[in-house]
Design a protein around this motif. Structure first.
Motif, PDB file in Angstrom:
ATOM      1  N   LEU A  99       1.108   4.245  -2.960  1.00  0.00           N
ATOM      2  CA  LEU A  99       0.957   5.684  -2.794  1.00  0.00           C
ATOM      3  C   LEU A  99       2.218   6.435  -3.205  1.00  0.00           C
ATOM      4  O   LEU A  99       2.147   7.577  -3.650  1.00  0.00           O
ATOM      5  CB  LEU A  99       0.577   6.003  -1.340  1.00  0.00           C
ATOM      6  N   VAL A 110       0.848  -1.198   0.000  1.00  0.00           N
ATOM      7  CA  VAL A 110       0.000   0.000   0.000  1.00  0.00           C
ATOM      8  C   VAL A 110       0.880   1.242   0.000  1.00  0.00           C
ATOM      9  O   VAL A 110       0.622   2.207  -0.725  1.00  0.00           O
ATOM     10  CB  VAL A 110      -0.971  -0.006   1.203  1.00  0.00           C
ATOM     11  N   GLU A 111       1.931   1.205   0.797  1.00  0.00           N
ATOM     12  CA  GLU A 111       2.841   2.350   0.818  1.00  0.00           C
ATOM     13  C   GLU A 111       3.473   2.550  -0.565  1.00  0.00           C
ATOM     14  O   GLU A 111       3.570   3.672  -1.064  1.00  0.00           O
ATOM     15  CB  GLU A 111       3.929   2.154   1.874  1.00  0.00           C
ATOM     16  N   ALA A 122      -7.723   0.300  -4.183  1.00  0.00           N
ATOM     17  CA  ALA A 122      -7.433  -0.460  -2.963  1.00  0.00           C
ATOM     18  C   ALA A 122      -8.318  -1.688  -2.956  1.00  0.00           C
ATOM     19  O   ALA A 122      -9.533  -1.582  -2.781  1.00  0.00           O
ATOM     20  CB  ALA A 122      -7.713   0.413  -1.736  1.00  0.00           C
ATOM     21  N   LYS A 137      -4.412  -2.256  10.762  1.00  0.00           N
ATOM     22  CA  LYS A 137      -4.516  -0.858  10.330  1.00  0.00           C
ATOM     23  C   LYS A 137      -3.204  -0.412   9.692  1.00  0.00           C
ATOM     24  O   LYS A 137      -2.142  -0.972   9.967  1.00  0.00           O
ATOM     25  CB  LYS A 137      -4.861   0.038  11.514  1.00  0.00           C
ATOM     26  N   LEU A 138      -3.285   0.600   8.844  1.00  0.00           N
ATOM     27  CA  LEU A 138      -2.100   1.068   8.115  1.00  0.00           C
ATOM     28  C   LEU A 138      -1.740   2.486   8.525  1.00  0.00           C
ATOM     29  O   LEU A 138      -2.615   3.269   8.909  1.00  0.00           O
ATOM     30  CB  LEU A 138      -2.380   1.081   6.616  1.00  0.00           C
ATOM     31  N   THR A 139      -0.459   2.802   8.368  1.00  0.00           N
ATOM     32  CA  THR A 139      -0.016   4.173   8.572  1.00  0.00           C
ATOM     33  C   THR A 139       0.179   4.821   7.202  1.00  0.00           C
ATOM     34  O   THR A 139       0.896   4.293   6.356  1.00  0.00           O
ATOM     35  CB  THR A 139       1.302   4.196   9.362  1.00  0.00           C
ATOM     36  N   ILE A 140      -0.489   5.936   7.012  1.00  0.00           N
ATOM     37  CA  ILE A 140      -0.519   6.582   5.702  1.00  0.00           C
ATOM     38  C   ILE A 140       0.017   8.006   5.827  1.00  0.00           C
ATOM     39  O   ILE A 140      -0.319   8.703   6.785  1.00  0.00           O
ATOM     40  CB  ILE A 140      -1.976   6.673   5.192  1.00  0.00           C
ATOM     41  N   ASP A 141       0.814   8.431   4.858  1.00  0.00           N
ATOM     42  CA  ASP A 141       1.226   9.832   4.819  1.00  0.00           C
ATOM     43  C   ASP A 141       0.161  10.604   4.030  1.00  0.00           C
ATOM     44  O   ASP A 141       0.283  10.880   2.843  1.00  0.00           O
ATOM     45  CB  ASP A 141       2.601   9.986   4.175  1.00  0.00           C
ATOM     46  N   TRP A 142      -0.909  10.893   4.738  1.00  0.00           N
ATOM     47  CA  TRP A 142      -2.119  11.509   4.163  1.00  0.00           C
ATOM     48  C   TRP A 142      -1.787  12.833   3.462  1.00  0.00           C
ATOM     49  O   TRP A 142      -2.318  13.119   2.386  1.00  0.00           O
ATOM     50  CB  TRP A 142      -3.087  11.720   5.321  1.00  0.00           C
ATOM     51  N   ALA A 143      -0.900  13.621   4.059  1.00  0.00           N
ATOM     52  CA  ALA A 143      -0.568  14.935   3.488  1.00  0.00           C
ATOM     53  C   ALA A 143       0.226  14.785   2.190  1.00  0.00           C
ATOM     54  O   ALA A 143      -0.186  15.253   1.133  1.00  0.00           O
ATOM     55  CB  ALA A 143       0.225  15.779   4.499  1.00  0.00           C
ATOM     56  N   PRO A 149      -5.619  -5.616   4.054  1.00  0.00           N
ATOM     57  CA  PRO A 149      -4.581  -5.774   5.085  1.00  0.00           C
ATOM     58  C   PRO A 149      -5.185  -6.409   6.335  1.00  0.00           C
ATOM     59  O   PRO A 149      -6.377  -6.257   6.606  1.00  0.00           O
ATOM     60  CB  PRO A 149      -4.149  -4.332   5.392  1.00  0.00           C
ATOM     61  N   VAL A 182      -1.493  11.639  -0.361  1.00  0.00           N
ATOM     62  CA  VAL A 182      -2.886  11.697  -0.826  1.00  0.00           C
ATOM     63  C   VAL A 182      -3.246  13.113  -1.270  1.00  0.00           C
ATOM     64  O   VAL A 182      -3.666  13.339  -2.406  1.00  0.00           O
ATOM     65  CB  VAL A 182      -3.861  11.195   0.271  1.00  0.00           C
ATOM     66  N   ILE A 205      -8.432   7.616  -4.647  1.00  0.00           N
ATOM     67  CA  ILE A 205      -8.347   6.255  -4.125  1.00  0.00           C
ATOM     68  C   ILE A 205      -9.737   5.629  -4.183  1.00  0.00           C
ATOM     69  O   ILE A 205     -10.699   6.231  -3.698  1.00  0.00           O
ATOM     70  CB  ILE A 205      -7.857   6.243  -2.660  1.00  0.00           C
ATOM     71  N   GLY A 250      -6.677  -5.285  -2.112  1.00  0.00           N
ATOM     72  CA  GLY A 250      -6.110  -6.267  -1.175  1.00  0.00           C
ATOM     73  C   GLY A 250      -6.384  -5.859   0.264  1.00  0.00           C
ATOM     74  O   GLY A 250      -6.208  -4.701   0.627  1.00  0.00           O
TER      75      GLY A 250
END
Lengths: 347, 347, 347, 347
Positions: A253, A249-250, A264, A271-277, A268, A280, A287, A266
């Motif tokens: 992105l 996922v990383e 999206a 929970k995932l850590t996302i660099d939303w700023a 997981p 995205v 997405i 697949g």
């Protein structure tokens, strides 16, 4: 009527090959003589009694939700089906009455039940399904892949939720769904189609399914390699995340270009850590969370792609077992080497 | 030509009101006599020398990127502008040559520079901008809100990236951008428009901007209250996340209905933890990362909404200062009580 | 600098091969050494001094609007071009300032001028074009088809204005544009692609370009044959009308399925009679009038389809002449037997 | 059970108010006690036995297809309805099984039957309809406009087939459907909404429904007046043709801007002559043939617009008669002065 079936009788690993009563037909249902079934990744938690399965299932249960067969009997209130019709099964029992169902989004019905999970499934000689979940074949040409139209539909929807013609497409994860996604992207005019997969066996399948380049995620500088293979240092037009791996996922992105699209699909396990700023917002991407298939728009597209031979699933159909050999089938699919594509069962 | 300007001369908190040379005009630029400027939330890191500002800025710099003014002089290679034209400024200096620029996505240009960040800005009496970043007004009716068209454009793009007519809309965060988003949603036929904001002062502004209901995020059972106010236990059709707060992003994903849409606009200061499986995939939602405005599609929509009086920004324009009083202006905007809407500066 | 050019010097049939002064470069223009030109159907009225040409043209005029070449010199205010770059030319001189230009519809600019019609063209050794109309090649791989990217772009836009993957596509008229449309539809996943064309020569070309079936419009029961070839008695998903023949437009509207799509591209020489009630409203169809190409979205798609070899134009490039032999070229193209595909000119 | 009904018993003008047997319920149907009916323009050929009616109808027939009522009884195979529910009726009996029905286009079902035309209708005290054609109200707030949701849905679909927020909208023809279209455009953020109508009475209604300007088509220079009222000499963004008059269709195509949109809804009684080249292709427009409503997407939008009071139909509901007075009702609607909006019948 008695039949053979794979039944999950009690908690714990495994299932049993049993003789049991064929399910009774309700007025809005049809009874199928199952011709082929196939195993989905989501059947593994049921077999191994792990993850979400123990909380959700009521045992005993005949499971399996990818299958096709011939109509044996039609319920009294059904329309459009007759004995002898060949049908594939839409595994999502949508209610047809909620907001989503009445607004073109049956696949995310609020009252969804899943065949083979919340209702009896198709790892058996006979199965009943609501008539509204049956997809009638127009001829017999797709019988051999009839149980694969459901999972192929996932890939069709996941890839084609936005147009891909002339776009670079990256498919992350080459399990059966990823393999299908490669074929769909190729058949839809995507250029190039690049796949990433850890298993060497599946990387070979990815090539056979038409990927223009196939990469190993553990190779150094994988992001650079992806961008090079996709033909632009700026990023990939379209990323199809089929693996559910947090790293993938990383990578999705990071590799998508500004203004590009990520699917999206697949799942997981955490929970995932996302660099939303950065990943995205500043990139201005879209997405799409994709589950199931559009009912029945996706089915028509799937049928067309198969009938025109734009897609050939043969390389991905690596194993076929008799229903009785289900234990072998599950072991092949769950082996750590992942030396399989799609695994089918013949009742 | 000398002019007054707010200049960031050295590292550290604050800025200085200085006399300096007006910038020189290049052939593809126009010189503006600034009529109004306004302060964006992203001007705060510059003033306070925090976050991304120290790494990115080259000092000295006249900052400010929301402004409008009258054309004083036009560069030799410009077309379409003449002395006396009134223009608002698109703050994104797009290159016009990259893939994004030539494919309808100038707002995520690969070579983007920002006026007032990477190039001299508009907290000054005069400013030069590339002609391709100037939006010409057709008459003088929007002069007073001319500096607000840029941030209003953010809200227009964030809300209207998908149609909202007849849909429930939830706006999370009622800073100036959230307030604008409320007005845009209302003017575009959204029903109802529900806003969530921690500051009591801004909750009142949200009502004035047209929100049908305004909620305090700290109230118990906020998710239930949102769903009730939006009119469906199933979730909200459209969520506009304008705050950047991690809790608000989580609330966005929890409150949106299956098959609904989330706009990601507010910038979190850290990475976020997302339930990718439950909240993105199984719900089948669409997430749009939004930055900037479509150039110039959004500008035309913004102009139309203002000219037809479908949107009235008056309640949101809570403070106006002279350029000289800029310290006061920044203090109002950054006060913890958030007792302000949009803050304007008059050169 | 003098050069050879095909110039329309006076009213009447024909043109002249002359020595003339190469055009002067303005600051926002680039000077090209023409590498290839090709003849468009709309060059015929100029050559034969018929239809719209006498009213519109100011003579003398070097005509021709499909061409490519190497940059010899760049105007002082241009950005992004350098001597030696290879470019294809967008023939539509859009103003860049009108509503359409600033809203993603440059191809229908209100102030449009056409190269080779309203401004000097490319049937010559050198040509100047506004830099904003030049499409820079990323390498030399598409030089030989460089003049064909403009007309191929028409077909790309005409076919892909809506997605065609998995849909049946009917192409009416197999002149060069129709031939290109066949290739585009095939490369984009359309199944099947059926073509209709009166010239036996061109029907063969249509097959070579990938049509799954090619029909003669004069054959009895042509509508039935079309429906059979397209695979559904209910009608065709997508009809691409490239001929401009009134009968073909009628056939388009009769053959499209309920809820299907018609692209109107071929230009009739007179007004048409349409059954607006039965064929447009009750069928619930969408009609797209298509002129030109999206600038530059279509160019990127066109490049991708050519570079990936998804489209091979070779079979359609039936004739190549030297610039001096232009009379022969025009005669081939205008012969009633239509025994040609695309006709190219080499300066 | 006997009931009162308006029945077309024999060929010729008029109909009869009769006592007849209430229709029998089939398993997939529901029986309604009709609360309100309304007369559609397409009921006039039935009453006057003109146009398409003599060929299509099988007499005797209770006609009327706009109605609502309370559920009295539910068929044995229906789901989701119960005695006492209040429903409006979707007049299109779609098959649910054809390509269109299974691809989001039920409103152009290949096997369509129309209630009140091909099956018994709702100008009666009781009516049976297939459960799949019943739209359940969530509360009683829309009972008084329950029979108007069907025709209002036409206008909702006709206007909102593409977004109108911030766009100029021209509505041609202010019969009931045109009046509804004005209200929908206004509620959806269109700016301005201009209407054209020959009847002075209906021009006043158009104003009451929210039109920003209302013009008489017989006034000189009507095209110029339209463009002025719409705010751009370049043309109108969106034209909604609701009249079916050949002159209005021509005006639609002449007034729309380059790259604009035309909705074709009004049914001409003859074929039309169209300048396909100038008005469709060179302008690069999109034409949508619209019939019926999206089932049930449009119904949800319609409900939302009514419930939020974004649309108030009151001014358009000019006449209400008892069922017995149906002759009066038809005379009002068909009078040459057109001094009516929508005409309702109370059983």
């Amino acid at each position: 009527m008695t039949m053979k079936a794979i039944c999950k009788i009690k908690a714990g690993v495994g299932a049993q090959y049993v003789d049991c009563e064929a399910p009774r037909l309700k007025p809005d249902e049809i009874l199928l003589k199952v011709y082929r079934s196939s195993i989905c990744g989501s059947d593994l938690p049921i077999y191994y009694w792990s993850s979400w399965a123990p909380q959700r299932l009521k045992l005993p249960l005949v499971f399996g939700h990818e299958f096709c067969g011939e109509v044996e009997e039609v319920g009294s209130s059904t329309r459009g089906f007759a004995r002898g019709d060949f049908v594939s099964v839409e595994s999502h029992i949508y209610c047809g009455l909620c907001y989503q169902c009445q607004n073109g989004q049956r696949h995310v019905c609020k009252n969804m039940k899943i065949i083979g999970v919340d209702a009896p499934g198709g790892f058996s000689q006979y199965a009943v399904v609501p008539a509204r979940c049956a997809w009638k074949h127009s001829d017999s040409s797709l019988k051999e892949v009839g149980s694969l139209m459901e999972p192929l539909g996932n890939a069709v929807y996941a890839v084609l939720v936005e147009e891909v013609v002339s776009r670079s497409v990256l498919v992350l994860g080459c399990g059966p769904q990823g393999l299908f996604a490669i074929a769909v992207a190729k058949a839809s005019g995507a250029k190039p189609v690049v796949a990433v997969e850890a298993s060497g066996y599946r990387r070979k399948l990815a090539e056979k399914m038409g990927a223009d380049a196939v990469l190993d995620p553990s190779s150094p500088d994988i992001l650079k390699k992806i961008l090079k293979a996709c033909g632009s240092a700026d990023g990939v037009d379209t990323v199809i995340e089929m693996s559910g791996s947090p790293k993938a996922v990383e990578l999705a992105l990071k590799s998508v270009r500004n203004g590009g699209r990520v699917t999206a699909f697949g799942i997981p396990s955490e929970k995932l850590t996302i660099d939303w700023a950065e990943d995205v917002i500043f990139k201005g991407i879209r997405i799409y969370g994709i589950v199931g298939r559009e009912i029945f728009q996706t089915w028509y597209k799937t049928e067309s792609l198969l009938k025109s031979k734009a897609i050939d699933l043969t390389p991905s159909m690596t194993h076929t077992f008799s229903l009785k050999e289900f234990d072998k089938a599950f072991h092949v699919l769950s082996s750590p080497e992942k030396k399989c594509g799609k695994v089918l069962l013949v009742p």
